[in-house]
Design an enzyme around this catalytic site. Structure first.
Site, PDB file in Angstrom:
ATOM      1  N   HIS A  58      -1.826  12.595 -29.601  1.00 19.52           N
ATOM      2  CA  HIS A  58      -1.444  12.347 -30.710  1.00 19.52           C
ATOM      3  C   HIS A  58      -0.103  11.563 -31.773  1.00 19.52           C
ATOM      4  O   HIS A  58       0.111  11.253 -32.051  1.00 19.52           O
ATOM      5  CB  HIS A  58      -0.252  13.588 -31.224  1.00 19.52           C
ATOM      6  CG  HIS A  58      -0.997  15.453 -31.217  1.00 19.52           C
ATOM      7  ND1 HIS A  58      -1.947  15.240 -32.069  1.00 19.52           N
ATOM      8  CD2 HIS A  58      -0.582  16.024 -30.538  1.00 19.52           C
ATOM      9  CE1 HIS A  58      -2.513  16.944 -31.456  1.00 19.52           C
ATOM     10  NE2 HIS A  58      -1.843  17.422 -30.449  1.00 19.52           N
ATOM     11  N   GLU A 162      -2.123  26.493 -24.549  1.00 20.90           N
ATOM     12  CA  GLU A 162      -2.050  26.127 -26.199  1.00 20.90           C
ATOM     13  C   GLU A 162      -3.226  27.306 -26.868  1.00 20.90           C
ATOM     14  O   GLU A 162      -2.635  27.002 -28.867  1.00 20.90           O
ATOM     15  CB  GLU A 162      -1.658  24.768 -26.709  1.00 20.90           C
ATOM     16  CG  GLU A 162      -2.453  24.004 -26.691  1.00 20.90           C
ATOM     17  CD  GLU A 162      -2.061  22.552 -26.264  1.00 20.90           C
ATOM     18  OE1 GLU A 162      -0.870  22.524 -27.099  1.00 20.90           O
ATOM     19  OE2 GLU A 162      -2.587  21.671 -26.025  1.00 20.90           O
ATOM     20  N   ASP A 188       0.975  24.392 -31.604  1.00 19.71           N
ATOM     21  CA  ASP A 188      -0.469  25.182 -30.959  1.00 19.71           C
ATOM     22  C   ASP A 188      -0.328  26.224 -31.053  1.00 19.71           C
ATOM     23  O   ASP A 188      -1.771  26.861 -31.203  1.00 19.71           O
ATOM     24  CB  ASP A 188      -0.694  24.362 -29.711  1.00 19.71           C
ATOM     25  CG  ASP A 188      -1.527  23.354 -30.537  1.00 19.71           C
ATOM     26  OD1 ASP A 188      -1.221  23.034 -32.269  1.00 19.71           O
ATOM     27  OD2 ASP A 188      -1.397  21.581 -29.954  1.00 19.71           O
TER      28      ASP A 188
END
Length: 266
Positions: A58, A162, A188
């Site tokens: 990310h 997740e 998540d």
């Protein structure tokens, strides 16, 4: 055939700060780094943190920034961990060839995915990782031959649980030889289970999922970790986890500025 792993290796290397603290039950602290800067890497490494997770999933991190950050972090006695953007063999290979002390792989849903990650991260005969770079050994303070002999049992393989599927299959995932640390991604996970983020923290389905992951990790002799938002939550997590990552560079910057601006305007 069973092989030594970071969980039980007899190898001692003082450069591997995160591994050494995990093995000594010292509750090492990590944080995420999303900004592509050698100076940012150095600044974070000098805070007393034990491991810095370079976020190639990310974060704004290129291959070049990934290499530079690993070099800067490891040179200051802190363990660089790379969160790769996916489980592909070539991506994983590139990350390990920086000299990282560990890898983190997001959204693992099945034992087969976990086995593929282990195979890609280990040199033969345990896996299929290839050798051809002079860089990995530098991050471990070793010669290349020394690195080749030790890497399989000192590089920490972290997988993230997740998703709903990951929780459902966590027993089988944790049973995979070569998986060392199971890391919960709470945001998540909340999105997958509840349909929103962040979780309030009192949702039974969310709490049950976290408990299931922790129990599976302990049952199969794996370390357990998660992301937390601040030091207070990290302190509370000592009872259940082996390590935590306290937020990251972008959030730390924003939080400090917003708090100080609020004081200045009050």
């Amino acid at each position: 055939m069973s092989y030594p792993t970071p969980l039980n290796t007899p190898i001692q290397n003082p450069r591997l700060r995160l591994l050494n603290k995990l093995r000594n039950n010292e509750f090492p602290l990590m944080t995420f780094m999303a900004l592509p800067s050698v100076r940012m890497a150095q600044i974070i490494a000098l805070t007393g943190v034990d491991g810095i997770i370079i976020d190639c999933e990310h974060g704004h991190i290129s291959d070049d920034s990934m290499h530079n950050s690993v070099a800067a972090i490891s040179s200051l006695g802190v363990s660089p961990v790379i969160r790769i953007r996916g489980p592909a063999h070539d991506i994983l290979k590139r990350a390990l060839d920086t000299g990282a002390h560990g890898i983190m792989v997001p959204q693992i849903n099945t034992a087969e995915e976990a086995r593929q990650i282990v195979a890609s991260s280990k040199f033969p005969p345990q896996g299929v990782r290839g050798q051809g770079s002079a860089f990995p050994a530098i991050g471990h303070g070793l010669t290349t031959p020394e690195y080749m002999l030790s890497a399989n049992q000192t590089i920490i393989t972290m997988i993230q649980i997740e998703t709903r599927a990951g929780v459902e299959n966590v027993e089988e995932i944790c049973a995979v030889d070569g998986v060392d640390l199971v890391f919960i991604g709470p945001n998540d996970l909340a999105q997958s289970l509840l349909g929103y983020v962040p979780a309030r923290g009192d949702e039974p389905e969310f709490l049950d999922a976290i408990e299931k992951v922790i129990k599976a990790a302990k049952k199969h002799g794996k370390w357990a970790g998660r992301m937390v938002n601040n030091g207070s939550v990290a302190k509370e997590a000592r009872e259940r986890y082996d390590s935590v990552a306290i937020t990251g560079d972008t959030k730390a910057l924003q939080n400090w500025y917003m708090a100080e601006f609020e004081v200045a305007r009050s």
